[in-house]
Motif scaffolding. Structure first.
Motif, PDB file in Angstrom:
ATOM      1  N   ASN A 150     -42.498   4.718  16.617  1.00 31.43           N
ATOM      2  CA  ASN A 150     -41.723   3.011  17.207  1.00 31.43           C
ATOM      3  C   ASN A 150     -40.409   3.487  16.405  1.00 31.43           C
ATOM      4  OD1 ASN A 150     -43.309   2.408  19.329  1.00 31.43           O
ATOM      5  ND2 ASN A 150     -44.578   1.296  17.923  1.00 31.43           N
ATOM      6  N   SER A 200     -40.820   0.456  22.380  1.00 24.59           N
ATOM      7  CA  SER A 200     -41.396  -0.055  20.733  1.00 24.59           C
ATOM      8  C   SER A 200     -42.636  -0.921  21.566  1.00 24.59           C
ATOM      9  CB  SER A 200     -40.752  -0.746  19.389  1.00 24.59           C
ATOM     10  OG  SER A 200     -40.230  -1.553  19.768  1.00 24.59           O
ATOM     11  N   ARG A 230     -47.008   7.910  19.042  1.00 23.05           N
ATOM     12  CA  ARG A 230     -45.998   7.217  19.115  1.00 23.05           C
ATOM     13  C   ARG A 230     -45.312   7.108  18.401  1.00 23.05           C
ATOM     14  NH1 ARG A 230     -46.457   2.678  22.494  1.00 23.05           N
ATOM     15  NH2 ARG A 230     -44.281   2.259  22.218  1.00 23.05           N
ATOM     16  N   ARG A 251     -32.235   2.530  23.751  1.00 22.79           N
ATOM     17  CA  ARG A 251     -32.327   1.492  24.140  1.00 22.79           C
ATOM     18  C   ARG A 251     -34.301   2.143  23.611  1.00 22.79           C
ATOM     19  NH1 ARG A 251     -32.089   0.087  29.242  1.00 22.79           N
ATOM     20  NH2 ARG A 251     -33.533  -1.877  28.901  1.00 22.79           N
ATOM     21  N   THR A 252     -35.107   0.907  23.238  1.00 22.95           N
ATOM     22  CA  THR A 252     -35.940   0.763  22.841  1.00 22.95           C
ATOM     23  C   THR A 252     -37.323   0.509  23.139  1.00 22.95           C
ATOM     24  OG1 THR A 252     -37.014  -0.254  20.556  1.00 22.95           O
ATOM     25  CG2 THR A 252     -35.771  -2.062  21.558  1.00 22.95           C
ATOM     26  N   ASN A 265     -38.523   5.737  17.931  1.00 22.81           N
ATOM     27  CA  ASN A 265     -38.253   5.704  19.311  1.00 22.81           C
ATOM     28  C   ASN A 265     -38.785   6.683  20.417  1.00 22.81           C
ATOM     29  OD1 ASN A 265     -37.872   3.366  21.280  1.00 22.81           O
ATOM     30  ND2 ASN A 265     -35.671   3.651  21.576  1.00 22.81           N
ATOM     31  N   THR A 266     -39.524   6.931  19.613  1.00 21.02           N
ATOM     32  CA  THR A 266     -39.999   8.709  20.895  1.00 21.02           C
ATOM     33  C   THR A 266     -41.836   8.265  20.997  1.00 21.02           C
ATOM     34  OG1 THR A 266     -40.201   9.435  18.468  1.00 21.02           O
ATOM     35  CG2 THR A 266     -37.928   9.922  19.461  1.00 21.02           C
ATOM     36  N   ALA A 286     -37.452  10.001  24.877  1.00 22.09           N
ATOM     37  CA  ALA A 286     -36.833   9.494  24.213  1.00 22.09           C
ATOM     38  C   ALA A 286     -35.590   8.715  25.634  1.00 22.09           C
ATOM     39  CB  ALA A 286     -35.584  10.144  24.031  1.00 22.09           C
TER      40      ALA A 286
END
Length: 120
Positions: free
Chosen positions: A73, A29, A71, A26-27, A76-77, A22
């Protein structure tokens, strides 16, 4: 983008672990993502990668058929499911944005890894 990896631990050979990654606040994707690992006394190496649209995955020969990268998105993992673990899988595992097809760390920086120890 520095990420934190979680889920490592001590497991017997043949066992399994599920690692997650993680980036707080923040992202990622928009990035292809990958897992890397560094065993004691060895260089860091590529383990698995997944494209930003999670349709394409790539694996090191040593883990293919045993590890699965995925993943989510929306959450966000990035996940690394590791089955049939072997002592040679012992390493610190890191996740990072990746280049595809190069299968390298896109930005060259490393976040916090998680230690996986597989006992024989």
């Amino acid at each position: 983008v520095q990420l934190q990896a979680y889920g490592g631990g001590l497991v017997q050979a043949g066992g399994y672990l599920r690692l997650s990654c993680a980036a707080p606040g923040r992202t990622f994707s928009n990035y292809h993502m990958a897992w890397f690992r560094q065993a004691p006394g060895k260089e860091r190496e590529f383990v698995a990668a997944i494209s930003r649209n999670p349709k394409n995955t790539y694996y090191a020969t040593s883990v293919e058929g045993r590890f699965t990268i995925s993943r989510d998105n929306a959450k966000n993992t990035v996940i690394l499911q590791m089955n049939s673990l072997k002592p040679e899988d012992t390493a610190v595992y890191y996740c990072a944005p990746a280049s595809i097809p190069g299968l390298t760390n896109l930005f060259g920086s490393w976040g916090q890894g998680t230690l996986v120890t597989v006992s024989s």
